[in-house]
Design a protein around this motif. Structure first.
Motif, PDB file in Angstrom:
ATOM      1  N   SER A 133       0.823  -1.210   0.000  1.00 19.53           N
ATOM      2  CA  SER A 133       0.000   0.000   0.000  1.00 19.53           C
ATOM      3  C   SER A 133       0.857   1.261   0.000  1.00 19.53           C
ATOM      4  CB  SER A 133      -0.894  -0.007   1.241  1.00 19.53           C
ATOM      5  OG  SER A 133      -1.597   1.202   1.337  1.00 19.53           O
ATOM      6  N   THR A 134       0.363   2.286  -0.698  1.00 17.42           N
ATOM      7  CA  THR A 134       1.048   3.581  -0.673  1.00 17.42           C
ATOM      8  C   THR A 134       0.683   4.371   0.586  1.00 17.42           C
ATOM      9  OG1 THR A 134      -0.771   4.531  -1.941  1.00 17.42           O
ATOM     10  CG2 THR A 134       1.120   3.737  -3.192  1.00 17.42           C
ATOM     11  N   LEU A 135      -0.279   3.877   1.354  1.00 17.66           N
ATOM     12  CA  LEU A 135      -0.698   4.583   2.571  1.00 17.66           C
ATOM     13  C   LEU A 135       0.447   4.689   3.583  1.00 17.66           C
ATOM     14  CD1 LEU A 135      -3.081   5.922   4.052  1.00 17.66           C
ATOM     15  CD2 LEU A 135      -3.725   3.645   4.903  1.00 17.66           C
ATOM     16  N   VAL A 136       1.440   3.845   3.444  1.00 17.79           N
ATOM     17  CA  VAL A 136       2.603   3.914   4.339  1.00 17.79           C
ATOM     18  C   VAL A 136       3.242   5.307   4.291  1.00 17.79           C
ATOM     19  CG1 VAL A 136       4.209   2.999   2.601  1.00 17.79           C
ATOM     20  CG2 VAL A 136       4.722   2.678   5.018  1.00 17.79           C
ATOM     21  N   LEU A 137       3.074   6.009   3.172  1.00 14.91           N
ATOM     22  CA  LEU A 137       3.671   7.353   3.047  1.00 14.91           C
ATOM     23  C   LEU A 137       3.033   8.342   4.023  1.00 14.91           C
ATOM     24  CD1 LEU A 137       4.057   7.691  -0.830  1.00 14.91           C
ATOM     25  CD2 LEU A 137       5.747   6.949   0.863  1.00 14.91           C
ATOM     26  N   ARG A 138       1.792   8.102   4.413  1.00 17.22           N
ATOM     27  CA  ARG A 138       1.141   8.975   5.396  1.00 17.22           C
ATOM     28  C   ARG A 138       1.955   9.021   6.687  1.00 17.22           C
ATOM     29  NH1 ARG A 138      -3.691   6.296   8.414  1.00 17.22           N
ATOM     30  NH2 ARG A 138      -1.810   5.306   9.248  1.00 17.22           N
ATOM     31  N   ARG A 187      10.448   4.577  -3.758  1.00 19.10           N
ATOM     32  CA  ARG A 187      11.466   5.609  -4.015  1.00 19.10           C
ATOM     33  C   ARG A 187      11.378   6.718  -2.963  1.00 19.10           C
ATOM     34  NH1 ARG A 187      10.130   6.595  -8.725  1.00 19.10           N
ATOM     35  NH2 ARG A 187      11.613   5.286  -9.832  1.00 19.10           N
ATOM     36  N   THR A 188      10.169   7.124  -2.627  1.00 18.62           N
ATOM     37  CA  THR A 188       9.984   8.192  -1.632  1.00 18.62           C
ATOM     38  C   THR A 188      10.532   7.773  -0.269  1.00 18.62           C
ATOM     39  OG1 THR A 188       7.999   8.898  -2.794  1.00 18.62           O
ATOM     40  CG2 THR A 188       8.243   9.678  -0.546  1.00 18.62           C
ATOM     41  N   VAL A 189      10.276   6.523   0.114  1.00 19.25           N
ATOM     42  CA  VAL A 189      10.763   6.044   1.422  1.00 19.25           C
ATOM     43  C   VAL A 189      12.294   5.957   1.410  1.00 19.25           C
ATOM     44  CG1 VAL A 189      10.649   4.173   3.118  1.00 19.25           C
ATOM     45  CG2 VAL A 189       8.607   4.790   1.826  1.00 19.25           C
ATOM     46  N   VAL A 190      12.845   5.469   0.301  1.00 23.48           N
ATOM     47  CA  VAL A 190      14.316   5.409   0.176  1.00 23.48           C
ATOM     48  C   VAL A 190      14.895   6.808   0.322  1.00 23.48           C
ATOM     49  CG1 VAL A 190      16.220   4.974  -1.439  1.00 23.48           C
ATOM     50  CG2 VAL A 190      14.352   3.318  -1.253  1.00 23.48           C
ATOM     51  N   GLU A 191      14.297   7.770  -0.385  1.00 21.73           N
ATOM     52  CA  GLU A 191      14.843   9.136  -0.378  1.00 21.73           C
ATOM     53  C   GLU A 191      14.709   9.802   0.994  1.00 21.73           C
ATOM     54  OE1 GLU A 191      14.222   9.899  -5.154  1.00 21.73           O
ATOM     55  OE2 GLU A 191      12.918  10.960  -3.758  1.00 21.73           O
ATOM     56  N   ALA A 192      13.765   9.298   1.795  1.00 14.05           N
ATOM     57  CA  ALA A 192      13.609   9.841   3.151  1.00 14.05           C
ATOM     58  C   ALA A 192      14.675   9.282   4.098  1.00 14.05           C
ATOM     59  CB  ALA A 192      12.216   9.517   3.679  1.00 14.05           C
ATOM     60  N   GLY A 193      15.451   8.312   3.615  1.00 15.88           N
ATOM     61  CA  GLY A 193      16.528   7.760   4.443  1.00 15.88           C
ATOM     62  C   GLY A 193      16.090   6.621   5.344  1.00 15.88           C
ATOM     63  N   VAL A 194      14.911   6.060   5.080  1.00 18.07           N
ATOM     64  CA  VAL A 194      14.433   4.918   5.869  1.00 18.07           C
ATOM     65  C   VAL A 194      14.940   3.629   5.205  1.00 18.07           C
ATOM     66  CG1 VAL A 194      12.372   3.681   6.665  1.00 18.07           C
ATOM     67  CG2 VAL A 194      12.365   6.188   6.542  1.00 18.07           C
ATOM     68  N   PRO A 195      15.526   2.690   5.967  1.00 17.08           N
ATOM     69  CA  PRO A 195      15.952   1.422   5.358  1.00 17.08           C
ATOM     70  C   PRO A 195      14.760   0.690   4.733  1.00 17.08           C
ATOM     71  CG  PRO A 195      16.880   1.642   7.553  1.00 17.08           C
ATOM     72  CD  PRO A 195      15.879   2.759   7.395  1.00 17.08           C
ATOM     73  N   THR A 224      14.716   2.572  -8.090  1.00 20.87           N
ATOM     74  CA  THR A 224      14.174   3.384  -6.985  1.00 20.87           C
ATOM     75  C   THR A 224      15.256   3.750  -5.977  1.00 20.87           C
ATOM     76  OG1 THR A 224      13.685   1.482  -5.568  1.00 20.87           O
ATOM     77  CG2 THR A 224      11.950   2.168  -7.113  1.00 20.87           C
ATOM     78  N   GLY A 225      16.408   3.072  -6.049  1.00 20.59           N
ATOM     79  CA  GLY A 225      17.453   3.287  -5.051  1.00 20.59           C
ATOM     80  C   GLY A 225      17.433   2.235  -3.953  1.00 20.59           C
ATOM     81  N   ASN A 226      16.396   1.378  -3.939  1.00 23.85           N
ATOM     82  CA  ASN A 226      16.337   0.291  -2.956  1.00 23.85           C
ATOM     83  C   ASN A 226      17.463  -0.711  -3.238  1.00 23.85           C
ATOM     84  OD1 ASN A 226      14.815  -1.615  -1.014  1.00 23.85           O
ATOM     85  ND2 ASN A 226      15.037  -2.818  -2.869  1.00 23.85           N
ATOM     86  N   ARG A 227      18.155  -1.171  -2.186  1.00 23.95           N
ATOM     87  CA  ARG A 227      19.324  -2.035  -2.401  1.00 23.95           C
ATOM     88  C   ARG A 227      19.099  -3.478  -1.974  1.00 23.95           C
ATOM     89  NH1 ARG A 227      20.470   0.945  -5.853  1.00 23.95           N
ATOM     90  NH2 ARG A 227      22.358  -0.208  -6.300  1.00 23.95           N
ATOM     91  N   LYS A 228      17.955  -3.822  -1.422  1.00 18.71           N
ATOM     92  CA  LYS A 228      17.767  -5.174  -0.878  1.00 18.71           C
ATOM     93  C   LYS A 228      16.567  -5.851  -1.528  1.00 18.71           C
ATOM     94  CE  LYS A 228      20.716  -4.584   2.595  1.00 18.71           C
ATOM     95  NZ  LYS A 228      21.900  -5.371   2.825  1.00 18.71           N
ATOM     96  N   VAL A 229      16.768  -7.068  -1.973  1.00 19.24           N
ATOM     97  CA  VAL A 229      15.673  -7.836  -2.578  1.00 19.24           C
ATOM     98  C   VAL A 229      15.578  -9.195  -1.902  1.00 19.24           C
ATOM     99  CG1 VAL A 229      15.003  -9.104  -4.659  1.00 19.24           C
ATOM    100  CG2 VAL A 229      15.719  -6.717  -4.838  1.00 19.24           C
TER     101      VAL A 229
END
Ligand code: SF4
Length: 411
Positions: A133-138, A187-195, A224-229
């Motif tokens: 969900s994108t609601l996590v951005l809230r 991408r937004t969460v990555v850019e916010a500096g959250v693992p 997106t900049g995410n490094r873990k899969v």
């Protein structure tokens, strides 16, 4: 349209028992579920199995009848307060939503997950979530505050690239947001500096486990900049198969016999629970995904006994609040390159590196070790017993790539 029922829970924090399945498969032991049921209603979901015990409602209603545990934040606070002050609880990761999505549509109205996060932050307790969900951005402010203290990790389930046709999405994940929106959110969460991590599980044979589909999805995730899969193929418990099959029959009636052949006739039952495709099929699929991640410069881990394919051990993401993964144990044996490794040595290293590990972990792990079961069916590790002593040693020769990819993976 799902029916939403407000309910009150007596307890919130669950703890997994220590056994072969948890020791080999999970590095997190605590979980809590703000909701029962999940309106995303994915056709491959394993959670209806749990739902029927916790809700008393038919597993068929898992996506249609949602229980909102409205007092979950207060119960969580009480459990953290008592557990920490009485020494019955230590700070280790809690997985928020293991049999539900903590950010499903009901959360927009109830805010239970948000209030739980406020409690975690107040008690400085580590927490992770996996969502579609994108609601996590809230709640990015809270995730960022947790991450600033080394206490928060956000995972997104991403199972298909943006190019997958609508009928495949409708069959597998009819109601969750599309991949493009989830990639933007990641991408937004990555850019916010959250693992972060991307949970590419399940990929589904005949539908999304195809060469180009896998490569494209992994490239989109890397962008997106995410490094873990984390990567895994669909598993089918008897209940999941009966629910999944019903939807397949309605939308793609040619597919049920193909799944039956791959999973039930050719496949194996992992840990006696769920069918998975045969080893060679998964090896070829995971090797393809691993090689793609390697070329993209991102980390790779996967389900099952394929530790020889992992590209990292997630240490950066979750230490020091997690248990060792099966890979960590495998890696401790591999590091000795053919020299036998004894239990005491491995337990000493675990105690030094993973401070949250409990006595019950060591007890269960020690029993499995001495019975020769800890690495059962894991390629690359041999058990030996001699003159009352036993241990494991690494045998690199037994790790060979699958000779050929199965047709389903062909370009
Ligand atoms: S999002 Fe997760 S919990 Fe919800 S239906 Fe899909 S697989 Fe199940």
């Amino acid at each position: 349209m799902a029916t939403l029922i407000e309910t009150r829970c007596k307890s919130f924090i669950n703890r997994l028992n220590e056994n072969l399945f948890t020791i080999r498969t999970y590095s997190i032991r605590l979980s809590g579920n703000p909701y029962g049921g999940c309106a995303w209603d994915c056709s491959y979901c394993y959670a209806p199995f749990v739902y029927r015990f916790t809700s008393g409602v038919s597993p068929k209603d898992f996506g249609r009848v949602i229980f909102a545990r409205v007092n979950a934040p207060e119960v969580l606070e009480r459990e953290l307060d008592r557990g920490l002050s009485r020494g019955r609880l230590q700070r280790e990761y809690l997985d928020l939503g293991t049999v539900t999505d903590a950010y499903q549509p009901a959360e927009a109205r109830h805010g239970i997950t948000r209030r739980c996060l406020e409690v975690f932050l107040r008690y400085e307790f580590p927490v992770t979530v996996l969502t579609k969900s994108t609601l996590v951005l809230r709640d990015l402010d809270l995730w960022k505050a947790l991450a600033d203290k080394g206490l928060g990790v956000v995972g997104f389930t991403l199972t298909r690239p943006t190019t997958v046709p609508a009928h495949v999405k409708n069959l597998l994940e009819p109601y969750s947001p599309g991949t493009a929106k989830l990639l933007d959110a990641l991408r937004t969460v990555v850019e916010a500096g959250v693992p972060t991590f991307a949970f590419v599980d399940p990929v589904v044979p005949f539908l999304t486990a195809e060469l180009e589909s896998v490569r494209q999805l992994l490239a989109e995730i890397a962008a997106t900049g995410n490094r873990k899969v984390f990567f895994g193929v669909m598993k089918l418990s008897p209940l999941t198969w009966s629910l999944f099959r019903r939807r397949l029959e309605a939308q793609s009636p040619e597919l049920p016999p193909r799944f039956e052949e791959l999973y039930i006739r050719q496949g194996v039952k992992e840990f006696g629970r769920s069918w998975v495709p045969p080893y060679e099929y998964r090896e070829a699929l995971y090797r393809l995904a691993r090689d793609t991640c390697q070329a993209l410069g991102i980390g790779f881990s996967c389900e099952g006994n394929f530790f020889h394919l992992w590209l990292d051990d997630w240490a950066e993401v979750e230490d020091p609040y997690r248990h060792p993964s099966g890979y960590n144990l495998w890696e401790m044996v591999r590091a000795r390159q053919g020299e036998p490794v004894a239990l005491a040595e491995v337990q000493e290293r675990i105690a030094a590196r993973f401070p949250v590990v409990s006595d019950s972990y060591f007890s269960a792990m020690g029993t499995l070790w001495e019975r020769g079961q800890l690495f059962e069916e894991v390629r690359g590790i041999e058990f030996w017993r001699e003159d009352g002593h036993c241990g494991y040693l690494f045998d690199g020769e037994s790790i060979r790539p699958a000779e050929e990819s199965l047709p389903a993976l062909a370009a």
